[in-house]
Every structure is written in C-alpha cells, then in structure tokens.
Scaffold this active site. Structure first.
Site, short mmCIF file in Angstrom:
data_model
loop_
_atom_site.label_atom_id
_atom_site.label_comp_id
_atom_site.label_asym_id
_atom_site.label_seq_id
_atom_site.Cartn_x
_atom_site.Cartn_y
_atom_site.Cartn_z
N HIS A 209 35.78 35.70 24.55
CA HIS A 209 34.98 35.25 25.68
C HIS A 209 34.74 33.75 25.67
O HIS A 209 34.76 33.09 26.71
CB HIS A 209 33.62 35.97 25.68
N SER B 218 31.79 31.28 32.20
CA SER B 218 31.04 32.54 32.20
C SER B 218 30.12 32.60 33.42
O SER B 218 30.59 32.58 34.55
CB SER B 218 30.28 32.69 30.88
N ASP C 32 38.27 39.47 25.63
CA ASP C 32 36.90 39.15 25.99
C ASP C 32 36.08 40.43 26.00
O ASP C 32 36.31 41.32 26.83
CB ASP C 32 36.88 38.49 27.38
#
Length: 261
Positions: free
Chosen positions: A231, A108, A201
């Site tokens: 995600h 991320s 996601d």
C-alpha cells in the site's frame, strides 16, 4: 517562525478557511506546479512527499506540500477533519500560492481528495496522479457493524500496521465521506490521469484504481500495477516509478509545452 527542511524548503503557514493555520512548503519553478496530497493521518514529512519536493527542486519545478488541519505541523484536531474541510484548505492554499496550472498527486485518501480538489479548481488542473488511490473508502472499507457504529456517532478504532496506536475513524469524517462518494457514477474530469497501485496492497484493493479509471470521463488514463507493491509504495523503486510518471505527465502537459521554445 519558519524552519528549514527537505533540502532547504521552508515550512511556512497559511491562514486557511475559518482561521485555521495550515503548514506548507512551497518552492518556485516551472509549471505546472506539483501539489502533493497526503493520505489519512499522514503529512508532508512522508517519504513520497519529501522525494517529490527534492526532485522538483533539482528539476526546477514548482512544488507545493501541505499538512491538512489536525495533521503534521498544522493547527487543529484530527478528530475535526473531513474531506470537505481538507478540500477547502487545499483549494484556498493553491489559489493563494500558485498562479498557473497544477498537477495533483494524491496518496491513498489523498487520491480521493484530489478528485474533490480537481472539481473545485476546474481548468487549472493539468493532470492527476493517484498512488494507491482510495476514493469512497467509507463505503467499501468498513463492514456493516462498523458502519452502524459510525452512524450512531461512535468512533471506530482499527489496527494500525504502521504504528503502535490504533487508527481512528470519527463519525464526522464518515458522514462527510458518505456524502462525497465518487464511484457511484461518472466523474466529470477530463484531464490526463495516471494511477499507480500495488497488487499486494492489503489496505486498498487495486481493483479500486481500475474502477476509478472506468468512472473518470478522461480518455487519457494509464493504470500502472506494481505486482510486488504494497500500500505504501515507498521503496526506492516505487518512488523512482512515481517520479518518472510525474515527470512524464508534467512534460506532456499543455502548460509545459507553452514554456518550451
């Protein structure tokens, strides 16, 4: 005092930039060393980081985990954190603890940070692996009202699907993120890159990984889309995919080939 976690990986502390005490776990082994960069408000105790260092130990590979200042077991306040500050901490720790090449694995926000770290470390980076990489999320992750609020020096709080408390974004982080954007032009990184992204996601559109692949100068880029992946990509099959991608990339790197008879 250090404590034992993650299959006997010691938690140790490094005196980082400006005296900040950074918690890390490091195991020796063959290179290139695997360096995991957590996401926003995450730390080295997460399932992907833990799985990576356990796999590295079983495989005899060098691996480094860390907590950014203000996160996990490191000193500092999260509100003081910025990409530039955390980049400098990672670079200082890698320079101090690792002698050879590294593969940066960013989850991320860590996928944004790995680009900044790779630029700073230069030729020492043998590869990049992004997991739902989120470069430039200060640009595409906020609406106009939120950006105006942050620009006025106010903190933005958003709902957190992973915990009871809202997720804060602080003005200092936002301003530094806006100065650190990478997707507006070519990214002069030429090492092999692997990008894994779930098509379900809801936090980072998988189009961001496709856009990142286009911007990077490297021709050795593979994007892996997980149709039913979210995600976090923390299910057993997602982690198995991550370890397979990391293992293949490490085995194909020049540093690895020099160690093979």
């Amino acid at each position: 005092m250090p404590r034992w976690t993650c299959m006997n990986a010691l938690t140790e502390y490094f005196q980082g930039p400006e005296g900040r005490r950074i918690a890390y776990r490091h195991i020796p082994g063959t290179g290139p060393a695997l360096v995991f960069l957590p996401g926003y408000m995450s730390d080295m105790a997460g399932s992907k980081a833990t799985a990576l260092i356990d796999w590295a130990r079983e495989s005899g590979r060098e691996c480094l985990l860390l907590d950014y200042s203000g996160c996990g077991e490191s000193d500092g306040a999260f509100a003081d954190g910025t990409l530039s500050r955390w980049r400098d901490e990672v670079v200082a720790l890698v320079t101090d603890r690792i002698e050879g090449d590294v593969i940066l694995i960013g989850s991320s926000m860590g996928g944004w940070l790995m680009l900044l770290v790779a630029e700073a470390l230069g030729g020492r980076v043998a590869g990049l692996v992004g997991i739902a990489a989120a470069p430039d999320f200060t640009d595409w992750g906020f609406d106009a009202d939120q950006k105006a609020q942050l620009s006025r020096g106010e903190t933005v709080f958003e709902g957190n699907p992973y915990g009871p408390d809202p997720t804060p974004t602080y003005p200092q982080f936002f301003a530094d993120g806006e100065r650190s954007k990478k997707l507006d032009g070519p990214i002069a990184l030429s090492m092999p890159v692997r990008l894994i992204h779930g098509q379900r996601d809801s936090d980072v559109p998988y189009a961001i990984s496709l856009r990142l692949a286009e911007k990077l100068r490297s021709d050795d880029i593979q994007v892996v889309l997980v149709k039913d992946g979210d995600h976090r990509l923390s299910r057993p099959q997602d982690i198995a995919l991550l370890l397979r991608v990391v293992g293949d990339l490490a085995a194909a790197s020049p540093a690895e080939r020099t160690q093979t008879p």
